[in-house]
Design a protein around this motif. Structure first.
Motif: not given
Length: 438
Positions: A50-52, A61-65, A346-352, A375-384
């Motif tokens: 979510d946005g928060g 755990r959720r991937a936080r924004m 914009a990136c966070e809303r596209l992820i939503l 957080d960067c590492l977490q999102y990179l791992a999610s992408y891969q």
């Protein structure tokens, strides 16, 4: 966060689409909470983004924004931005798989106009620092008045008129009588915000298509459309969106039909492309531009753009620095130098929207420059994880994958340093850098 989120398709709601909103109901649809789950943590269970940001649900755990929390940590109020994000998330949550693939000329499920206004409201809050939120309801009323004006101003053709005559009257009402025009290019970001387009009557093809679809929706609710209409979305630089009789559709019309989800995706991608902070390279890949800026060190965009490289002149570097200074204070300026806040939003809303796993990668690149390495590492791992096993055909895709590995290795080395997490607070350091333009 110790667990990388795994990209999963957005779940389809089993419930039927809600009834179409009449004018009075539509204004009351803004209240409620955030959208449903978009991520599944690797430990199992569903978790929602979510946005928060922050928090967890189910077994993982959720991937936080990070955007709103980051600004709050720097002392910037995000009350209105969070409320606008919740409004957008609510509309996204109403998009079932069927509704998402429905043409905007029908527009079931989500209220696309309200979703676009929530996007505008969040970005307005991020750049204006105003204590007053963007009046979304007032612009919803203005959009409704635009629809009823078609009747009040005498543009409704006689009963039984052929579909083409009806649509010619609508085109003349919108583009001649009301004076809506198309704005090409992205030199002025206001052309991609619905409230500005309704005010100035100058907007992108996306915004004009949305307004056209809203008028059609209201006319259908009034029982004045006795035929099926489709909207032709132009891909050239000059044409205007126009309606046509769906019974006369041709096979080649399909690429020109905008669906509910594709409209939201294109709006957000346009915002992301417009406000991406790393554009000087023009490599054709926003992600590669961001990664190539890493050689100048993580953190402040102004620092990166003020470092001589390529064919950037001293005047351009000074202009970029000054533009960044104004943007950080909510002053409109030339968007070619980017805006980290609106790019992150914009990136966070596209992820939503669960549109494309590459959005996780692009978001990670921005998080790196903001100093959010975990957080960067977490999102990179999610992408891969999401693209594992996919074959790369083009040289650009191969370069991007290599850049992902390079960035992930760099972030891992940074996090491996003793005491990194306690050495500084990225929530305040990024937004408080470079308080002066020179």
């Amino acid at each position: 966060m110790s667990c990388a989120a795994v990209w999963v398709p957005s779940p389809c709601s089993p419930s039927p689409a809600p009834p179409r909103h009449r004018r009075g109901r539509r204004r009351g649809s803004a209240s409620s909470s955030s959208s449903s789950s978009t991520f599944r943590a690797c430990a199992g269970g569903d978790a929602s983004g979510d946005g928060g940001g922050g928090g967890g649900g189910g077994g993982g755990r959720r991937a936080r924004m990070v955007l709103h929390d980051s600004l709050e940590g720097a002392g910037v109020s995000t009350e209105h931005a969070r409320a606008a994000r919740d409004g957008f998330a609510k509309q996204v949550g109403r998009l079932t798989r069927l509704d998402a693939e429905t043409s905007i000329a029908i527009s079931r499920g989500a209220d696309l106009a309200r979703a676009a206004l929530c996007v505008a409201a969040e970005d307005d809050s991020l750049v204006s620092h105003s204590s007053v939120p963007l009046p979304v309801e007032a612009f919803v009323s203005r959009l409704d008045d635009l629809s009823t004006g078609f009747l009040a101003d005498g543009y409704l053709p006689p009963a039984g008129a052929p579909p083409q005559v009806f649509l010619d009257h609508l085109d003349r009402y919108l583009y001649v009588h009301k004076g809506f025009r198309r704005k090409n290019g992205s030199s002025d970001g206001r052309a991609i915000y619905l409230h500005s387009v309704l005010t100035c009557r100058l907007g992108s093809a996306l915004m004009l298509s949305l307004i056209y679809s809203e008028i059609l929706k209201m006319l259908r609710l009034y029982g004045l459309l006795e035929f099926n209409v489709e909207i032709f979305f132009p891909h050239d630089l000059n044409s205007l969106p126009r309606g046509y009789d769906k019974h006369k559709s041709k096979l080649g019309d399909e690429p020109h039909i905008m669906t509910s989800k594709s409209l939201l995706v294109e709006i957000l991608k346009t915002l992301k492309n417009t406000f991406w902070p790393f554009q000087s390279n023009q490599s054709g890949s926003l992600f590669l531009n961001a990664v190539s800026a890493n050689q100048h060190g993580p953190g402040n965009v102004g620092d990166n753009q003020a470092t001589p490289r390529g064919n950037i002149s001293t005047i351009e570097m000074a202009a970029a620095k000054a533009a960044q200074h104004r943007l950080m204070r909510g002053v409109w300026t030339n968007v070619q130098f980017g805006d980290m806040r609106r790019a992150l939003a914009a990136c966070e809303r596209l992820i939503l929207l669960n549109h494309d796993p590459r959005e996780l990668r692009d978001y990670a690149a921005l998080l790196y420059h903001c100093g959010y390495y975990e957080d960067c590492l977490q999102y990179l791992a999610s992408y891969q994880t999401a693209v594992a096993g996919q074959h790369r055909n083009s040289s650009l895709e191969i370069m991007e994958d290599e850049a992902v590995n390079t960035l992930r290795a760099r972030v891992s080395l940074i996090l491996a340093e003793d005491g990194w997490s306690s050495r500084r607070s990225p929530a305040t350091s990024y937004w408080t850098k470079n308080s002066e333009p020179w």
